[in-house]
Design a protein around this motif. Structure first.
Motif, PDB file in Angstrom:
ATOM      1  N   VAL A 272       0.865  -1.180   0.000  1.00 53.96           N
ATOM      2  CA  VAL A 272       0.000   0.000   0.000  1.00 53.96           C
ATOM      3  C   VAL A 272       0.903   1.232   0.000  1.00 53.96           C
ATOM      4  CG1 VAL A 272      -1.853   1.213   1.192  1.00 53.96           C
ATOM      5  CG2 VAL A 272      -1.741  -1.281   1.307  1.00 53.96           C
ATOM      6  N   MET A 273       0.895   1.938  -1.118  1.00 53.87           N
ATOM      7  CA  MET A 273       1.806   3.075  -1.276  1.00 53.87           C
ATOM      8  C   MET A 273       1.032   4.365  -1.000  1.00 53.87           C
ATOM      9  SD  MET A 273       4.689   1.652  -2.287  1.00 53.87           S
ATOM     10  CE  MET A 273       4.341   0.311  -1.169  1.00 53.87           C
ATOM     11  N   SER A 274       0.919   4.695   0.293  1.00 54.19           N
ATOM     12  CA  SER A 274       0.124   5.878   0.615  1.00 54.19           C
ATOM     13  C   SER A 274       0.994   7.100   0.882  1.00 54.19           C
ATOM     14  CB  SER A 274      -0.788   5.593   1.812  1.00 54.19           C
ATOM     15  OG  SER A 274      -0.014   5.337   2.939  1.00 54.19           O
ATOM     16  N   ALA A 275       2.314   6.950   0.768  1.00 52.62           N
ATOM     17  CA  ALA A 275       3.196   8.096   1.022  1.00 52.62           C
ATOM     18  C   ALA A 275       3.011   9.156  -0.053  1.00 52.62           C
ATOM     19  CB  ALA A 275       4.646   7.634   1.059  1.00 52.62           C
ATOM     20  N   ALA A 276       3.186  10.408   0.356  1.00 50.30           N
ATOM     21  CA  ALA A 276       3.186  11.516  -0.603  1.00 50.30           C
ATOM     22  C   ALA A 276       4.652  11.752  -0.977  1.00 50.30           C
ATOM     23  CB  ALA A 276       2.578  12.754   0.024  1.00 50.30           C
ATOM     24  N   VAL A 277       5.093  10.972  -1.961  1.00 50.86           N
ATOM     25  CA  VAL A 277       6.514  10.984  -2.331  1.00 50.86           C
ATOM     26  C   VAL A 277       6.775  12.203  -3.214  1.00 50.86           C
ATOM     27  CG1 VAL A 277       8.368   9.614  -3.372  1.00 50.86           C
ATOM     28  CG2 VAL A 277       6.365   8.463  -2.396  1.00 50.86           C
ATOM     29  N   ALA A 278       7.876  12.886  -2.953  1.00 52.21           N
ATOM     30  CA  ALA A 278       8.225  14.035  -3.804  1.00 52.21           C
ATOM     31  C   ALA A 278       8.458  13.540  -5.224  1.00 52.21           C
ATOM     32  CB  ALA A 278       9.489  14.694  -3.264  1.00 52.21           C
ATOM     33  N   ASP A 279       7.943  14.286  -6.209  1.00 51.28           N
ATOM     34  CA  ASP A 279       8.150  13.877  -7.603  1.00 51.28           C
ATOM     35  C   ASP A 279       9.507  14.341  -8.125  1.00 51.28           C
ATOM     36  OD1 ASP A 279       5.756  12.544  -7.889  1.00 51.28           O
ATOM     37  OD2 ASP A 279       4.649  14.381  -8.343  1.00 51.28           O
ATOM     38  N   TYR A 280      10.039  15.397  -7.486  1.00 47.86           N
ATOM     39  CA  TYR A 280      11.346  15.929  -7.911  1.00 47.86           C
ATOM     40  C   TYR A 280      12.234  16.131  -6.699  1.00 47.86           C
ATOM     41  CZ  TYR A 280       9.238  16.773 -12.449  1.00 47.86           C
ATOM     42  OH  TYR A 280       8.640  16.602 -13.665  1.00 47.86           O
ATOM     43  N   LYS A 303      13.793  14.174 -11.585  1.00 51.23           N
ATOM     44  CA  LYS A 303      12.690  13.305 -11.159  1.00 51.23           C
ATOM     45  C   LYS A 303      13.174  12.280 -10.133  1.00 51.23           C
ATOM     46  CE  LYS A 303       8.908  12.812 -14.336  1.00 51.23           C
ATOM     47  NZ  LYS A 303       8.325  12.058 -15.427  1.00 51.23           N
ATOM     48  N   THR A 304      12.312  11.997  -9.183  1.00 53.62           N
ATOM     49  CA  THR A 304      12.626  10.898  -8.253  1.00 53.62           C
ATOM     50  C   THR A 304      12.188   9.585  -8.910  1.00 53.62           C
ATOM     51  OG1 THR A 304      10.453  11.146  -7.282  1.00 53.62           O
ATOM     52  CG2 THR A 304      12.267  12.253  -6.137  1.00 53.62           C
ATOM     53  N   VAL A 305      12.646   8.514  -8.357  1.00 52.05           N
ATOM     54  CA  VAL A 305      12.189   7.216  -8.859  1.00 52.05           C
ATOM     55  C   VAL A 305      10.716   7.064  -8.444  1.00 52.05           C
ATOM     56  CG1 VAL A 305      13.128   6.070  -6.813  1.00 52.05           C
ATOM     57  CG2 VAL A 305      12.612   4.721  -8.821  1.00 52.05           C
ATOM     58  N   ASP A 306       9.881   6.618  -9.372  1.00 52.40           N
ATOM     59  CA  ASP A 306       8.459   6.408  -9.026  1.00 52.40           C
ATOM     60  C   ASP A 306       8.326   5.022  -8.393  1.00 52.40           C
ATOM     61  OD1 ASP A 306       5.694   5.840  -8.977  1.00 52.40           O
ATOM     62  OD2 ASP A 306       5.369   7.382 -10.505  1.00 52.40           O
ATOM     63  N   ILE A 307       8.159   5.002  -7.081  1.00 49.17           N
ATOM     64  CA  ILE A 307       8.173   3.728  -6.338  1.00 49.17           C
ATOM     65  C   ILE A 307       6.990   2.858  -6.766  1.00 49.17           C
ATOM     66  CG2 ILE A 307       8.220   2.661  -4.035  1.00 49.17           C
ATOM     67  CD1 ILE A 307       9.162   5.413  -2.967  1.00 49.17           C
ATOM     68  N   LEU A 308       5.789   3.467  -6.774  1.00 51.51           N
ATOM     69  CA  LEU A 308       4.573   2.707  -7.117  1.00 51.51           C
ATOM     70  C   LEU A 308       4.717   2.082  -8.506  1.00 51.51           C
ATOM     71  CD1 LEU A 308       1.619   1.941  -6.528  1.00 51.51           C
ATOM     72  CD2 LEU A 308       0.932   4.146  -7.471  1.00 51.51           C
ATOM     73  N   SER A 309       5.183   2.893  -9.446  1.00 49.82           N
ATOM     74  CA  SER A 309       5.305   2.421 -10.818  1.00 49.82           C
ATOM     75  C   SER A 309       6.351   1.295 -10.930  1.00 49.82           C
ATOM     76  CB  SER A 309       5.683   3.622 -11.664  1.00 49.82           C
ATOM     77  OG  SER A 309       5.718   3.298 -12.961  1.00 49.82           O
ATOM     78  N   VAL A 322      -1.606  -1.237  -4.088  1.00 48.12           N
ATOM     79  CA  VAL A 322      -2.551  -0.128  -3.925  1.00 48.12           C
ATOM     80  C   VAL A 322      -1.785   1.193  -3.998  1.00 48.12           C
ATOM     81  CG1 VAL A 322      -4.306   0.903  -2.416  1.00 48.12           C
ATOM     82  CG2 VAL A 322      -3.899  -1.567  -2.346  1.00 48.12           C
ATOM     83  N   GLY A 323      -2.236   2.088  -4.859  1.00 49.74           N
ATOM     84  CA  GLY A 323      -1.636   3.421  -4.946  1.00 49.74           C
ATOM     85  C   GLY A 323      -2.655   4.475  -4.570  1.00 49.74           C
ATOM     86  N   PHE A 324      -2.179   5.681  -4.386  1.00 46.31           N
ATOM     87  CA  PHE A 324      -3.063   6.802  -4.054  1.00 46.31           C
ATOM     88  C   PHE A 324      -2.939   7.877  -5.123  1.00 46.31           C
ATOM     89  CE2 PHE A 324      -4.827   6.415   0.272  1.00 46.31           C
ATOM     90  CZ  PHE A 324      -4.389   5.129   0.525  1.00 46.31           C
ATOM     91  N   ALA A 325      -3.965   8.669  -5.255  1.00 45.79           N
ATOM     92  CA  ALA A 325      -3.906   9.793  -6.184  1.00 45.79           C
ATOM     93  C   ALA A 325      -4.628  10.975  -5.563  1.00 45.79           C
ATOM     94  CB  ALA A 325      -4.550   9.408  -7.504  1.00 45.79           C
ATOM     95  N   GLU A 337      -6.123   6.532 -15.431  1.00 44.26           N
ATOM     96  CA  GLU A 337      -4.866   6.496 -16.203  1.00 44.26           C
ATOM     97  C   GLU A 337      -3.703   6.070 -15.309  1.00 44.26           C
ATOM     98  OE1 GLU A 337      -5.988   9.923 -19.425  1.00 44.26           O
ATOM     99  OE2 GLU A 337      -4.248  10.258 -18.094  1.00 44.26           O
ATOM    100  N   LYS A 338      -3.727   6.598 -14.077  1.00 46.30           N
ATOM    101  CA  LYS A 338      -2.659   6.278 -13.118  1.00 46.30           C
ATOM    102  C   LYS A 338      -2.665   4.781 -12.802  1.00 46.30           C
ATOM    103  CE  LYS A 338      -1.653   9.981 -10.785  1.00 46.30           C
ATOM    104  NZ  LYS A 338      -1.757  11.070  -9.831  1.00 46.30           N
ATOM    105  N   LEU A 339      -3.865   4.234 -12.652  1.00 45.73           N
ATOM    106  CA  LEU A 339      -4.012   2.799 -12.350  1.00 45.73           C
ATOM    107  C   LEU A 339      -3.347   1.960 -13.453  1.00 45.73           C
ATOM    108  CD1 LEU A 339      -5.950   0.784 -10.467  1.00 45.73           C
ATOM    109  CD2 LEU A 339      -7.218   0.626 -12.576  1.00 45.73           C
ATOM    110  N   THR A 340      -3.615   2.335 -14.714  1.00 45.71           N
ATOM    111  CA  THR A 340      -3.057   1.573 -15.845  1.00 45.71           C
ATOM    112  C   THR A 340      -1.554   1.816 -15.964  1.00 45.71           C
ATOM    113  OG1 THR A 340      -5.147   2.062 -16.907  1.00 45.71           O
ATOM    114  CG2 THR A 340      -3.465   1.066 -18.289  1.00 45.71           C
ATOM    115  N   ARG A 341      -1.169   3.096 -15.915  1.00 47.75           N
ATOM    116  CA  ARG A 341       0.238   3.461 -16.126  1.00 47.75           C
ATOM    117  C   ARG A 341       1.139   2.821 -15.070  1.00 47.75           C
ATOM    118  NH1 ARG A 341       1.865   8.575 -14.492  1.00 47.75           N
ATOM    119  NH2 ARG A 341      -0.300   9.211 -14.614  1.00 47.75           N
ATOM    120  N   LYS A 342       0.645   2.769 -13.815  1.00 47.52           N
ATOM    121  CA  LYS A 342       1.506   2.266 -12.733  1.00 47.52           C
ATOM    122  C   LYS A 342       1.244   0.792 -12.424  1.00 47.52           C
ATOM    123  CE  LYS A 342       2.152   6.833 -10.700  1.00 47.52           C
ATOM    124  NZ  LYS A 342       2.806   7.491  -9.570  1.00 47.52           N
ATOM    125  N   ASN A 343       0.349   0.179 -13.194  1.00 43.16           N
ATOM    126  CA  ASN A 343       0.009  -1.243 -13.034  1.00 43.16           C
ATOM    127  C   ASN A 343      -0.400  -1.594 -11.598  1.00 43.16           C
ATOM    128  OD1 ASN A 343      -0.436  -3.854 -13.969  1.00 43.16           O
ATOM    129  ND2 ASN A 343       1.634  -4.520 -13.414  1.00 43.16           N
TER     130      ASN A 343
END
Ligand code: CTP
Length: 403
Positions: A272-280, A303-309, A322-325, A337-343
């Motif tokens: 469950v990736m509920s962290a608000a990870v910095a994108d940059y 860019k940071t590494v996208d953990i969820l993706s 599980v991801g958050f948006a 789109e996020k669901l598909t892109r990040k599988n």
């Protein structure tokens, strides 16, 4: 289920079947349980305390006090220390005393003080077992929450044949193992949860961060643990109290959070990736505090590494991701789109447009987008209740995966 270090208070009553308890104690001790035997005075006529104390590796207690040392055998302490109380064999007489709250020896006093699960393995002659007084007592004891280990059928000490034989030691042992099994829906599962913000260092005293409190992630980690999962919580900096009953790993940056996830995600069933990870994150971290020498100032970011993706690309079909948006516009479309892109299997959508939802609040209002199904919208609730709703979907998903 393991008996390791479980405290078992084993009551033994006056019955010819008491001899079988020697074998039961051996099984329990072999399974690394701590066994404290309490006998009724009559039981000592059937098997000696010496035999049972030798096998249980503990002194056997019969009376309220030790006549030699004057020491008091504290029945309240004995009962409260126990994780399980088992009375085997329990005679018709002691069953009747338990059912009516009589308390005329150490064993009956322990029974009245016990708060742990109580198991009763009766042994008596056929007609005593069938007598309405006994069946009535059994009904009463079951209404107290006591669990009866049914007696076996066969030849009895009287020569009669029928019900009333003490269950065999192996069967009593197996009964306990079965009923002590953790039946919670996520028992045996491992969960990895990220929570809170990340801090991306600019120089030794400054960072880029966000307002995430971590409350939603901590609520999810707690709920998963209560459902029986073994939880690893990877948390960015928060003001929340470290939760108990799970492994907490504190991190600062997106890269540290990613490294910790990489270490644990292979063995996780649920992520469950509920962290608000910095994108940059700053391209470079200044080694000294940056001075305000210039009129304008830019920090080059990367860019940071996208953990969820990344986990989405690597996950196996046994894992639930599980991801958050957090969206401000075209919410459902963006979340899908996020669901598909990040599988991911689920995206929990927080809308910034809802009052009481989002960062820092104790409440949240979410819509869960599913890979295989329609979006599910929930009302405004406490974050603990939202965690329950999300975990219900996770349980369903895990059950489908195991089919
Ligand atoms: N996430 C992550 N690693 C990142 C960024 C985000 O694991 N570096 C995860 C968050 O934990 C959350 C989800 O991705 O589960 C949120 O994604 P978000 O940042 O909103 O999505 P982006 O793909 O970055 O899209 P955008 O910022 O453009 O909305």
């Amino acid at each position: 289920m393991s008996f390791k270090d479980k405290n078992i208070l084993l009551g033994v009553c006056g019955s010819i079947a008491a001899y079988k308890i020697a074998s039961l104690i051996r099984l329990l001790v072999k399974a690394e349980a701590q066994v404290q035997v309490v006998m009724t005075p009559d039981a000592t006529q059937f098997i000696t305390p010496l035999t049972l104390s030798t096998l249980s590796k503990n002194p056997v207690l019969v009376d309220y006090y030790n006549t030699k040392t004057g020491e008091w055998n504290n029945h309240v302490h004995l009962a409260l220390k126990a994780d399980i109380m088992l009375i085997a064999p329990v005679s018709a007489n002691t069953l009747a005393k338990f059912a009516n709250g009589l308390c005329d020896n150490l064993l009956t006093a322990c029974y009245l003080s016990a708060k742990c699960p109580v198991y009763l393995a009766p042994a008596m002659d056929l007609d005593m077992w069938k007598h309405p007084a006994t069946t009535g007592n059994i009904t009463t004891l079951e209404s107290y929450g006591n669990i009866v280990i049914p007696p076996g059928n066969g030849e009895l000490a009287s020569g009669l044949v029928g019900d009333g034989r003490l269950a065999e030691p192996e069967d009593i042992f197996a009964f306990l193992v079965q009923s002590l099994k953790d039946t919670r829906p996520l028992s045996g599962k491992k969960a990895l949860v990220t929570a809170g913000p990340t801090y991306e260092a600019i120089d030794p005293v400054r960072f880029i961060g966000n307002h995430s409190s971590g409350k939603m992630g901590y609520a999810l980690a707690n709920r998963l643990a209560n459902l029986g999962a073994t939880v690893t919580l990877i948390s960015g900096p928060t003001h929340l109290q470290a939760p108990s009953g799970m492994t907490l790993i504190n991190v600062q940056s997106a890269q540290e959070m990613f490294n910790a996830c990489e270490q644990y995600f292979h063995e996780a069933d649920i992520m469950v990736m509920s962290a608000a990870v910095a994108d940059y994150t700053p391209k470079e971290v200044a080694s000294q505090k940056i001075k305000k020498t210039r009129e304008d100032f830019n920090i080059p970011l990367q860019k940071t590494v996208d953990i969820l993706s990344t986990l989405g690309q690597q996950k196996t079909r046994k894992q639930t991701l599980v991801g958050f948006a957090l969206e401000t516009n075209d919410e459902l479309k963006n979340a899908r789109e996020k669901l598909t892109r990040k599988n991911a299997d689920f995206i929990v959508l927080n809308s910034m447009q809802d009052k009481g939802a989002g960062f820092g609040t104790d409440t949240n209002k979410v819509t869960v987008i599913q890979k295989n199904g329609e979006p599910v919208s929930f009302g405004l609730k406490s974050k603990d209740e939202v965690a329950k709703d999300i975990c219900d979907l996770i349980i369903q998903h895990q059950q489908q995966l195991s089919l």
